[in-house]
Design a protein around this motif. Structure first.
Motif, PDB file in Angstrom:
ATOM      1  N   UNK A  65      68.784  37.997 110.473  1.00  0.00           N
ATOM      2  CA  UNK A  65      68.452  37.608 108.973  1.00  0.00           C
ATOM      3  C   UNK A  65      67.535  36.577 108.737  1.00  0.00           C
ATOM      4  N   UNK A  66      67.010  36.572 107.673  1.00  0.00           N
ATOM      5  CA  UNK A  66      66.323  35.399 107.290  1.00  0.00           C
ATOM      6  C   UNK A  66      66.480  35.414 105.727  1.00  0.00           C
ATOM      7  N   UNK A  67      66.075  34.202 105.188  1.00  0.00           N
ATOM      8  CA  UNK A  67      66.090  34.052 103.745  1.00  0.00           C
ATOM      9  C   UNK A  67      64.451  33.826 103.092  1.00  0.00           C
ATOM     10  N   UNK A 127      65.864  42.047 101.893  1.00  0.00           N
ATOM     11  CA  UNK A 127      66.176  40.618 102.800  1.00  0.00           C
ATOM     12  C   UNK A 127      67.691  40.362 102.802  1.00  0.00           C
ATOM     13  N   UNK A 128      68.057  39.776 103.979  1.00  0.00           N
ATOM     14  CA  UNK A 128      69.444  39.314 104.196  1.00  0.00           C
ATOM     15  C   UNK A 128      69.918  38.279 102.912  1.00  0.00           C
ATOM     16  N   UNK A 129      69.281  37.345 102.839  1.00  0.00           N
ATOM     17  CA  UNK A 129      69.491  36.141 101.987  1.00  0.00           C
ATOM     18  C   UNK A 129      68.308  35.923 101.180  1.00  0.00           C
ATOM     19  N   UNK A 130      68.579  35.578  99.737  1.00  0.00           N
ATOM     20  CA  UNK A 130      67.759  35.119  98.899  1.00  0.00           C
ATOM     21  C   UNK A 130      68.316  33.889  98.322  1.00  0.00           C
ATOM     22  N   UNK A 143      73.295  39.897  89.703  1.00  0.00           N
ATOM     23  CA  UNK A 143      74.259  41.037  89.827  1.00  0.00           C
ATOM     24  C   UNK A 143      73.507  42.252  90.581  1.00  0.00           C
ATOM     25  N   UNK A 144      72.449  42.390  90.222  1.00  0.00           N
ATOM     26  CA  UNK A 144      71.542  43.575  91.170  1.00  0.00           C
ATOM     27  C   UNK A 144      71.356  43.134  92.451  1.00  0.00           C
ATOM     28  N   UNK A 145      71.071  41.822  92.978  1.00  0.00           N
ATOM     29  CA  UNK A 145      70.760  41.636  94.264  1.00  0.00           C
ATOM     30  C   UNK A 145      72.025  41.643  95.078  1.00  0.00           C
ATOM     31  N   UNK A 146      73.141  41.134  94.449  1.00  0.00           N
ATOM     32  CA  UNK A 146      74.359  41.106  95.025  1.00  0.00           C
ATOM     33  C   UNK A 146      75.147  42.638  95.256  1.00  0.00           C
ATOM     34  N   UNK A 147      74.589  43.679  94.273  1.00  0.00           N
ATOM     35  CA  UNK A 147      74.999  44.991  94.429  1.00  0.00           C
ATOM     36  C   UNK A 147      74.294  45.594  95.782  1.00  0.00           C
ATOM     37  N   UNK A 148      72.876  45.031  95.684  1.00  0.00           N
ATOM     38  CA  UNK A 148      72.108  45.426  96.989  1.00  0.00           C
ATOM     39  C   UNK A 148      72.836  45.023  98.220  1.00  0.00           C
ATOM     40  N   UNK A 149      73.615  44.119  98.376  1.00  0.00           N
ATOM     41  CA  UNK A 149      74.243  43.713  99.511  1.00  0.00           C
ATOM     42  C   UNK A 149      73.583  42.311 100.056  1.00  0.00           C
ATOM     43  N   UNK A 150      72.611  41.706  99.110  1.00  0.00           N
ATOM     44  CA  UNK A 150      71.915  40.582  99.657  1.00  0.00           C
ATOM     45  C   UNK A 150      72.889  39.295  99.190  1.00  0.00           C
ATOM     46  N   UNK A 151      72.914  38.325 100.330  1.00  0.00           N
ATOM     47  CA  UNK A 151      73.725  36.982 100.132  1.00  0.00           C
ATOM     48  C   UNK A 151      72.912  36.204  99.115  1.00  0.00           C
ATOM     49  N   UNK A 152      73.134  35.402  98.327  1.00  0.00           N
ATOM     50  CA  UNK A 152      72.600  34.642  97.589  1.00  0.00           C
ATOM     51  C   UNK A 152      72.971  32.966  97.767  1.00  0.00           C
TER      52      UNK A 152
END
Length: 153
Positions: A65-67, A127-130, A143-152
């Motif tokens: 994973x990377x941010x 990406x894994x993390x934003x 919400x869209x980023x979270x729904x895509x499984x991305x950690x914020x």
């Protein structure tokens, strides 16, 4: 060592590399991720295509994973009177170096808060993390980023 943050980020070490625009490269981010931390790239000053290239270059160098960090500043409001005053104040500094002063001011970085194309690219690349800098994007983007499984962050 294990804790909820390490588990959430899927990293081995409690190290998050700073996502400094212009300094954090895909190679550096991948090296940090490969070493067990969370590597980071700053894309706040990048166009959508430049950002996509950086994400893909990082992903090509690591399977960890990377941010990805974005600027979420409040967009500038055009104010011709105020901008003219700033140009007048700055003119002597340009003159001191025999440099032509700008004739207008403009925002140099597009804020993620008003960049649907960047959001679309992130949802494609996943990406894994934003992470966000200077503020937060609108709730629908979160919400869209979270729904895509991305950690914020």
């Amino acid at each position: 060592m294990s804790n909820p943050l390490l588990s959430l980020l899927n990293i081995e070490l409690p190290i998050i590399q700073s996502p400094m625009v212009g300094v954090s490269t895909p190679r550096l981010a991948a090296a940090v991720s490969n070493a067990g931390g969370l590597g980071s790239i700053g894309i706040g000053a990048s166009s959508v295509e430049q950002a996509r290239d950086m994400l893909r270059a990082t992903a090509a160098l690591t399977d960890k994973p990377f941010n990805v960090n974005l600027f979420c500043h409040r967009p500038a409001v055009h104010d011709p009177v105020r901008e003219s005053q700033w140009l007048d104040v700055l003119a002597p500094f340009f003159s001191e170096f025999d440099a032509p002063p700008p004739t207008a001011l403009r925002e140099i970085y597009t804020s993620f808060v008003e960049d649907p194309d960047m959001l679309h690219m992130l949802l494609e690349e996943k990406p894994a993390v934003v992470s966000f800098h200077f503020g937060l994007p609108p709730q629908p983007a979160i919400d869209a980023l979270k729904d895509a499984g991305i950690v914020l962050l």
